[in-house]
Enzyme design. Structure first.
Site, short mmCIF file in Angstrom:
data_model
loop_
_atom_site.label_atom_id
_atom_site.label_comp_id
_atom_site.label_asym_id
_atom_site.label_seq_id
_atom_site.Cartn_x
_atom_site.Cartn_y
_atom_site.Cartn_z
N PRO A 16 80.53 -40.11 29.62
CA PRO A 16 80.72 -41.18 30.62
C PRO A 16 81.88 -40.85 31.54
CG PRO A 16 81.53 -41.87 28.48
CD PRO A 16 80.84 -40.57 28.25
N GLU A 41 81.56 -46.12 32.62
CA GLU A 41 81.96 -47.36 31.96
C GLU A 41 81.74 -48.54 32.90
OE1 GLU A 41 85.93 -49.43 29.96
OE2 GLU A 41 86.14 -47.89 31.51
N CYS A 114 89.36 -44.81 26.37
CA CYS A 114 90.00 -44.63 27.68
C CYS A 114 91.46 -45.07 27.64
CB CYS A 114 89.26 -45.41 28.76
SG CYS A 114 89.97 -45.20 30.40
N HIS A 159 87.24 -38.16 21.44
CA HIS A 159 87.92 -37.37 22.47
C HIS A 159 89.20 -36.83 21.84
CE1 HIS A 159 90.00 -36.18 26.08
NE2 HIS A 159 88.91 -36.39 26.79
N ASN A 190 84.37 -34.38 22.13
CA ASN A 190 84.60 -34.50 23.57
C ASN A 190 86.00 -33.98 23.91
OD1 ASN A 190 84.33 -35.17 26.25
ND2 ASN A 190 84.61 -37.36 25.95
N GLY A 192 86.59 -30.84 25.59
CA GLY A 192 86.71 -29.38 25.61
C GLY A 192 86.60 -28.74 26.97
#
Length: 474
Positions: A16, A41, A114, A159, A190, A192
């Protein structure tokens, strides 16, 4: 997440991304080999106010806000592989939004990662990590993995950075690996991009380094979505063109289209192409920059034809009163009127002859497709076409046509009884024609006189020349 509709093991996903993860980018990523695509989002408060609209022109499903903005657009091509990501801090509101979109998406994702202020300030994103009770109520999380696993989530995306870290900081593969080992549900790695993933081959290396079941790409896909291709990266300009084609086909907002293209250009944004894209204000101008003018023209014609057919079949052709406005399903066709004559001109001329105040036009634009509709006021009555037009000028012409047809005023079409303005223009044309003919005659006479003078001068010169020769011989 709706685990029965989508698998999260051994997949490569488009992450996203705000302003990037709109429909054109998602479809492009699927074309290049992505297994799953996430939308940007979307905040629950805004989505909860939306209504679900089937868009027969674009063949999409649109979720439209009260101000007619399209907050989320999706289509059948991605239905089984699109994940709807939600920003929320309220379990009840999140559930309401999930129920609104559940029939059109493959899964629901709650953003709890986030770190940016616009999310955390409202108690969303990474702020949720500090409230385990609220997380359990939402039935989603990216942290406290073992506790959350028990509530039945289908997968956890991790992440590999802390809340205060940003993309410039190295990704923590070991932390992702720790979460992957602690739970039995699939973990999606997530973070990378740039450090580890620059090509398709790098995706598998990132997967192995994190011990995750799947990989999610953000910036690497934003820069060149063909990173998902097992055959290798495609040239950037080709990727940009293919993205733009989807943007045109699905009527993506020009500013969003331009933003995504500029993200692809990265350090080339100041190149001649980059400057041309940045200067563009419409999809038509962006198409010109990338050499897709003809594709844009053909697609716009196809969409307009579809709009016209749908509008004509669903709206009455006889006048009806709608909120105090007299409406008809009328469309302005330029080819139906003589050159230099328009319905607005005819109506203005007629109103002057009737000693009325001149017609006043009020035009609105519909955000979801940027079409126009105009209302004309004449003699304290309002008229408009129930059909939407592609330009403000055409919308005003259509309103003028409705007004004249209701009033029984000749509107000046080719083959119709001539209106006052058409007759006036014909008289002016004949008068101008006679004047032009007189001017030509005068010019013709002047040419004849000039030619005669020139001939006379030549005769005098010839005679004088002969006399001079005779004197020389003597």
């Amino acid at each position: 997440m709706a685990a029965g509709r989508l698998t999260f093991r051994n997949i490569n996903a488009l992450a996203p991304m705000v302003r990037v993860g709109t429909l054109p980018m998602r479809l492009l990523a699927l074309d290049y080999g992505a297994d799953v695509v996430y939308c940007e989002e979307l905040i629950d408060i805004k989505m909860a106010q939306c209504r679900r609209v089937v868009n027969d022109v674009l063949d999409t499903v649109d979720f439209v806000a009260p101000d007619d903005r399209v907050m989320f657009r999706t289509c059948g091509k991605e239905k089984e592989r699109v994940v709807f990501q939600m920003g929320t801090a309220d379990p009840d509101r999140a559930l309401a939004v999930a129920r609104l979109v559940e029939m059109d998406v493959a899964a629901i994702d709650v953003n709890m990662g986030c770190p940016k202020e616009y999310s955390t300030k409202g108690g969303m994103g990474a702020a949720l990590l500090s409230d385990p009770d609220k997380i359990e109520a939402l039935e989603e999380t990216v942290a406290l993995a073992q506790r959350i696993e028990k509530v039945g989530v289908a997968a956890i995306a991790v992440h590999g950075r802390f809340k205060d870290e940003r993309p410039r900081h190295p990704v923590h593969c070991d932390y992702i690996q720790a979460v992957a080992r602690a739970v039995s549900v699939p973990v999606i790695a997530n973070g990378g991009s740039l450090d580890l993933v620059k090509s398709y081959e790098d995706i598998e290396e990132f997967r192995c380094a994190t011990g995750a079941a799947s990989v999610m790409l953000a910036r690497a896909a934003m820069w060149n979505a063909s990173v998902f291709r097992s055959q290798g990266l495609l040239p950037l300009e080709r990727v940009m063109q293919e993205y733009l084609k989807y943007a045109i086909q699905y009527d993506n907002h020009a500013f969003n289209t331009k933003y995504c293209l500029c993200q692809m250009l990265r350090d080339k944004v100041e190149s001649p192409l980059g400057k041309q894209v940045q200067a563009a204000q419409t999809n038509a101008e962006i198409s010109e920059a990338l050499g897709l003018q003809e594709f844009y023209r053909q697609t716009e014609e196809q969409l307009q034809t579809r709009r016209d057919a749908l509008q004509s079949s669903s709206l009455p052709s006889s006048p009806v009163v709608d909120g105090g406005v007299i409406t008809m399903a009328v469309k302005f066709e330029r080819r139906e009127y003589p050159p230099q004559i328009t319905p607005k001109m005819v109506l203005l001329e007629w109103s002057r002859k009737q000693r009325m105040e001149q017609p006043l036009y009020e035009t609105v634009q519909r955000p979801q497709d940027r079409a126009f509709q105009s209302t004309v006021t004449l003699d304290e009555k309002k008229y408009r076409s129930s059909l939407w037009e592609k330009s403000k000028k055409f919308a005003e012409q259509a309103a003028a046509i409705v007004c004249m047809r209701v009033l029984g005023v000749p509107e000046g079409r080719v083959g119709d009884k001539d209106s006052d303005l058409v007759c006036k223009r014909k008289r002016e044309s004949r008068k101008n024609g006679r004047a032009e003919e007189e001017r030509r005659k005068k010019l013709h006479v002047a040419d004849d006189v000039l030619q005669e003078l020139e001939t006379s001068e030549q005769r005098v010169v010839m005679k004088t020349g002969s006399e001079t020769s005779e004197r020389s011989a003597d």
